[in-house]
Design a protein around this motif. Structure first.
Motif, mmCIF file in Angstrom:
data_model
loop_
_atom_site.group_PDB
_atom_site.id
_atom_site.type_symbol
_atom_site.label_atom_id
_atom_site.label_comp_id
_atom_site.label_asym_id
_atom_site.label_seq_id
_atom_site.Cartn_x
_atom_site.Cartn_y
_atom_site.Cartn_z
ATOM 1 N N ARG A 526 -12.026 4.729 -7.343
ATOM 2 C CA ARG A 526 -12.042 5.768 -7.589
ATOM 3 C C ARG A 526 -11.072 5.961 -8.771
ATOM 4 N N SER A 527 -11.473 6.645 -9.909
ATOM 5 C CA SER A 527 -10.362 7.090 -11.030
ATOM 6 C C SER A 527 -10.610 8.884 -11.116
ATOM 7 N N HIS A 528 -9.576 9.412 -10.946
ATOM 8 C CA HIS A 528 -9.361 10.614 -10.732
ATOM 9 C C HIS A 528 -8.663 11.137 -11.997
ATOM 10 N N ARG A 529 -9.348 12.102 -12.798
ATOM 11 C CA ARG A 529 -8.723 12.358 -14.123
ATOM 12 C C ARG A 529 -7.818 13.583 -13.801
ATOM 13 N N SER A 530 -6.628 13.545 -14.478
ATOM 14 C CA SER A 530 -5.765 14.771 -14.417
ATOM 15 C C SER A 530 -6.616 15.767 -15.054
ATOM 16 N N THR A 531 -6.207 16.927 -14.488
ATOM 17 C CA THR A 531 -6.610 18.385 -15.201
ATOM 18 C C THR A 531 -5.427 19.195 -15.934
ATOM 19 N N VAL A 532 -4.416 18.483 -15.787
ATOM 20 C CA VAL A 532 -3.108 19.352 -16.471
ATOM 21 C C VAL A 532 -2.386 18.336 -17.413
ATOM 22 N N GLY A 533 -2.916 17.030 -17.890
ATOM 23 C CA GLY A 533 -2.322 16.516 -18.917
ATOM 24 C C GLY A 533 -1.414 15.452 -18.390
ATOM 25 N N GLY A 534 -1.322 15.187 -16.946
ATOM 26 C CA GLY A 534 -0.435 14.171 -16.374
ATOM 27 C C GLY A 534 -1.167 12.818 -16.366
ATOM 28 N N PRO A 535 -0.471 11.991 -15.688
ATOM 29 C CA PRO A 535 -1.223 10.869 -15.457
ATOM 30 C C PRO A 535 -2.600 10.965 -14.390
ATOM 31 N N ASP A 536 -3.480 10.021 -14.718
ATOM 32 C CA ASP A 536 -4.557 9.903 -13.628
ATOM 33 C C ASP A 536 -4.292 9.302 -12.694
ATOM 34 N N LEU A 537 -5.111 9.412 -11.398
ATOM 35 C CA LEU A 537 -4.972 8.731 -10.095
ATOM 36 C C LEU A 537 -5.974 7.698 -10.131
ATOM 37 N N VAL A 538 -5.677 6.514 -9.931
ATOM 38 C CA VAL A 538 -6.762 5.436 -9.545
ATOM 39 C C VAL A 538 -6.669 5.253 -7.928
ATOM 40 N N HIS A 539 -7.571 5.230 -7.333
ATOM 41 C CA HIS A 539 -7.587 5.118 -5.665
ATOM 42 C C HIS A 539 -8.417 3.766 -5.493
ATOM 43 N N THR A 565 -1.434 4.307 -9.713
ATOM 44 C CA THR A 565 -2.461 3.382 -9.077
ATOM 45 C C THR A 565 -2.076 3.614 -7.451
ATOM 46 N N VAL A 566 -2.984 3.820 -6.773
ATOM 47 C CA VAL A 566 -2.558 3.635 -5.344
ATOM 48 C C VAL A 566 -3.432 2.778 -4.455
ATOM 49 N N VAL A 567 -3.030 1.663 -3.793
ATOM 50 C CA VAL A 567 -3.987 0.795 -3.200
ATOM 51 C C VAL A 567 -3.704 0.823 -1.669
ATOM 52 N N GLU A 568 -5.074 1.111 -1.062
ATOM 53 C CA GLU A 568 -5.001 0.795 0.331
ATOM 54 C C GLU A 568 -5.204 -0.490 0.628
ATOM 55 N N TRP A 569 -4.515 -0.980 1.947
ATOM 56 C CA TRP A 569 -4.862 -2.548 2.362
ATOM 57 C C TRP A 569 -4.295 -3.256 1.261
ATOM 58 N N GLY A 570 -3.267 -3.024 0.341
ATOM 59 C CA GLY A 570 -2.870 -3.719 -0.620
ATOM 60 C C GLY A 570 -1.791 -4.841 -0.313
ATOM 61 N N GLY A 571 -1.133 -4.487 0.671
ATOM 62 C CA GLY A 571 0.049 -5.469 0.910
ATOM 63 C C GLY A 571 -0.587 -6.966 0.808
ATOM 64 N N GLY A 572 0.379 -7.859 0.484
ATOM 65 C CA GLY A 572 -0.006 -9.303 0.052
ATOM 66 C C GLY A 572 -1.092 -9.510 -0.961
ATOM 67 N N THR A 573 -1.640 -8.623 -1.540
ATOM 68 C CA THR A 573 -2.759 -8.725 -2.616
ATOM 69 C C THR A 573 -2.506 -8.409 -3.998
ATOM 70 N N VAL A 574 -1.932 -7.078 -3.935
ATOM 71 C CA VAL A 574 -1.822 -6.508 -5.304
ATOM 72 C C VAL A 574 -0.397 -6.568 -5.952
ATOM 73 N N GLU A 575 0.542 -7.119 -5.374
ATOM 74 C CA GLU A 575 1.857 -6.846 -5.884
ATOM 75 C C GLU A 575 1.884 -7.375 -7.354
ATOM 76 N N SER A 576 1.204 -8.241 -7.692
ATOM 77 C CA SER A 576 1.477 -8.973 -8.985
ATOM 78 C C SER A 576 0.753 -7.919 -10.119
ATOM 79 N N LEU A 577 0.093 -6.766 -9.836
ATOM 80 C CA LEU A 577 -0.360 -5.863 -10.624
ATOM 81 C C LEU A 577 0.728 -5.198 -11.455
ATOM 82 N N ALA A 578 1.881 -5.170 -11.013
ATOM 83 C CA ALA A 578 3.013 -4.510 -11.588
ATOM 84 C C ALA A 578 4.383 -5.210 -11.139
ATOM 85 N N GLU A 579 5.373 -5.211 -12.028
ATOM 86 C CA GLU A 579 6.617 -5.990 -11.906
ATOM 87 C C GLU A 579 7.483 -5.155 -10.510
#
Length: 634
Positions: A526-539, A565-579
């Protein structure tokens, strides 16, 4: 000697698993179909057999405006267990019902006959508590409600009571007769009649409150019936009122209940072997029969003898012989290596290859409502957050990953959690019954997954924070939000009930993003838009992803570079998304198993446990970033 029977629910062989995250997600899905309407969530008949108190709490947290219950006494009992807060309404009761008790308990009351109005006014007078009433009008069912011919006379009675402050009309409603028939025209006529009668009342200076007529079928099939509120019932539990015209999967609805039990006897038989009472089935070839300890006393319809199918190891197999009071026989097929203790799913989620409540209803000539509400009271309900552990690890099992997925974030109800998919062993269920491993055989013990191991670029920053309550978890996440920026990746790991989704809710609140944050189990992200001009939250729920390419293909509203970006159950899977990343591991006590077996038990669960949260910073982004405030403020 004791005068009461002991509570043996934790040892009962059958169990109805209720996925509360599915209930919350279904509520959000239905609300999205009527974005301008309020949500009057129907939880009558013990929440359609799912357990009223846990479901009520889930729907209240999901933003339901009103919780609706048919029977007045059930509503009064719910208020006593639930406490103050959510609005509760009930509309079915007889003369002499405990209306004073209902008013004292802040239960809103339906009125659809003059005697009801008389008794509500008398109760309001005796208690001195104004009654919030829901005015029911019969638009074409000849059941409850004031008839159209009675409506013109209502202002004469309602007007003085409203002026005196004895009552307030909380809503005006009716009930569709043929909502599951798309083109009958009946729904349109009933909706128009309700609007006309409400207009008459308003012309007579009677404030009708919001109008509602759309139950589940109206919500799914008749947008013109949505009006000011929608009033779904069975669809909240992931079941369509009619799968033939409104398939649940088309709308993204997910079944909340899975009924399962273990095999207790497996035997090889020859051709010509008669099975069960009356020998209504005789094997036509050598095969393997299994005995399952559930029967018509548990909600398996006897009319389903030799008709219904169940699921074993992700494969549907037929019932054979008559359904008995406490047991059924299933045909596992010739040469089966099934073993005693393996799980059989009676009905659950067809997306996992299981029979559904709708399948059972179709095959026995009834409706899914009856199948769900007929699950016996002696069958314990275990409330979890996420799909229950599947009966095997094959494709089509829960989670679809080749291993059974545990539940997450339903409060302190179970222990264990997911290790990486390639190595994890399933853990024990709340009942202590073994969860089948990938080969379908029982596993008696489980390893608790360790915190994720930081990869290259680990800054060495590892903090441990105590968070014994959900409020503490949200507060910690709120403090962490203060150091997060667009492009940051947070990887969440934790055992059952540790609070991962609660943690994300705390982040979202602190980041001032839009939308309800709930488990992403079904929608994956799910993508949650910021209501105050900050970064969005992707869950994101990484458990359902087959790879990072699937994440890129999700067509999210927010790019990962512009969001946290917050990833549940992400250990061992999504680390390569970002340095760089933050690895957040939530721990709860191992072995502290709390069984939720019916509405009354949930209120007795502990409010605090010695839970801890570890935060590990990985990569150059976090070099030099001071995270000590997370501990200092705890």
């Amino acid at each position: 000697m004791t005068s009461e029977l002991p509570d043996l629910s934790s040892q009962w062989p059958a169990r109805a698993w209720v996925d509360l995250s599915a209930v919350a997600d279904n509520a959000a899905t239905l609300s999205s179909l009527a974005p301008d309407a309020g949500l009057f969530a129907v939880i009558k008949a013990d929440a359609y057999g799912h357990g009223i108190l846990p479901v009520a709490r889930t729907l209240a947290d999901a933003g339901a405006d009103i919780l609706g219950i048919a029977q007045l006494v059930e509503a009064v009992g719910l208020r006593a267990a639930l406490g103050p807060g959510p609005r509760i309404a009930a509309w079915l009761y007889g003369p002499g019902a405990p209306l004073e008790e209902a008013l004292t308990a802040d239960v809103e009351i339906g009125i659809g006959a003059h005697w009801m109005l008389d008794e509500v006014l008398a109760a309001a007078s005796r208690t001195g508590i104004p009654a919030r009433v829901h005015l029911k009008i019969d638009t074409g069912m000849a059941r409850g409600g004031f008839s159209p011919s009675e409506v013109p006379g209502l202002p004469e009675r309602l007007g003085p009571a409203i002026a005196d402050g004895a009552i307030t009309i909380a809503s005006t409603f009716s009930h569709l007769a043929s909502g599951d028939i798309p083109d009958s025209g009946t729904t349109e006529r009933q909706t128009a009649l309700l609007l006309d009668l409400a207009r008459e009342l308003r012309d007579a200076r009677i404030d009708t409150g919001p109008l509602h007529i759309a139950a589940s079928s109206g919500v799914l099939l008749h947008p013109s019936s949505h009006l000011d509120m929608i009033r779904p019932g069975i669809a909240l539990y992931g079941v369509s009122p009619d799968e033939n015209v409104a398939p649940a999967a088309r709308y993204g609805l997910r079944p909340a209940m899975t009924l399962s039990a273990p095999l207790v006897r497996v035997r090889e038989v020859d051709a010509g072997t008669p099975v069960g009472y009356g020998h209504t089935y005789v094997t036509d070839a050598p095969t393997t029969l299994g005995l399952v300890p559930v029967g018509y006393a548990d909600g398996v319809p006897r009319i389903g003898s030799n008709i219904l199918q169940v699921s074993h190891r992700g494969r549907r197999v037929p019932m054979r012989g008559r359904v008995s009071m406490d047991q059924v026989v299933i045909d596992l097929g010739p040469g089966s290596d099934a073993r005693v203790g393996e799980t059989v799913v009676l009905f659950g989620d067809p997306a996992r290859g299981e029979s559904s409540a709708w399948d059972w209803a179709r095959d026995t000539g009834t409706i899914a409502y009856e199948i769900l509400t007929s699950v016996g009271a002696r069958v314990p309900r275990s409330h979890v957050d996420g799909p229950p552990a599947a009966d095997d690890g094959s494709a089509g099992a829960a989670g679809g990953s080749g291993t059974a997925r545990p539940a997450d974030q339903a409060g302190p109800i179970s222990a264990g959690g997911p290790a990486p998919a390639a190595t994890r062993s399933p853990g024990p269920t709340e009942t202590g019954h073994p969860v089948p491993a990938a080969d379908g055989r029982p596993v008696q013990t489980a390893d608790v997954p360790a915190a994720p191991t930081a990869g290259a670029g680990d800054t060495g920053a590892l903090l441990t924070v105590d968070a014994p309550t959900a409020a503490d978890t949200r507060a910690l996440a709120g403090r962490l939000a203060g150091v997060l920026e667009a492009g940051d990746l947070v990887v969440l790991t934790g055992p059952l009930g540790a609070g991962k989704t609660t943690f994300v809710q705390g982040l979202g609140a602190a980041m001032s993003v839009a939308g309800t944050i709930a488990s992403p189990t079904f929608v994956i992200a799910r993508s949650h838009r910021s209501t105050v001009g900050g970064p969005d939250l992707v869950h994101v729920d990484a458990y359902r992803l087959g790879g990072l390419d699937e994440l890129d293909a999700l067509d999210l509203d927010s790019s990962l570079e512009e969001a946290v970006t917050v990833v549940e159950w992400g250990g061992g899977t999504v680390e390569s998304l970002a340095e760089s990343r933050l690895e957040v591991t939530l721990h709860r006590p191992v072995g502290e198993v709390h069984v939720v077996d019916g509405p009354a038990d949930l209120s007795e669960l502990p409010t605090e446990e010695p839970r801890t949260v570890e935060v590990r910073a990985v990569g150059p982004r976090w070099a030099g970033v001071d995270l000590s405030a997370l501990v200092a403020a705890s």
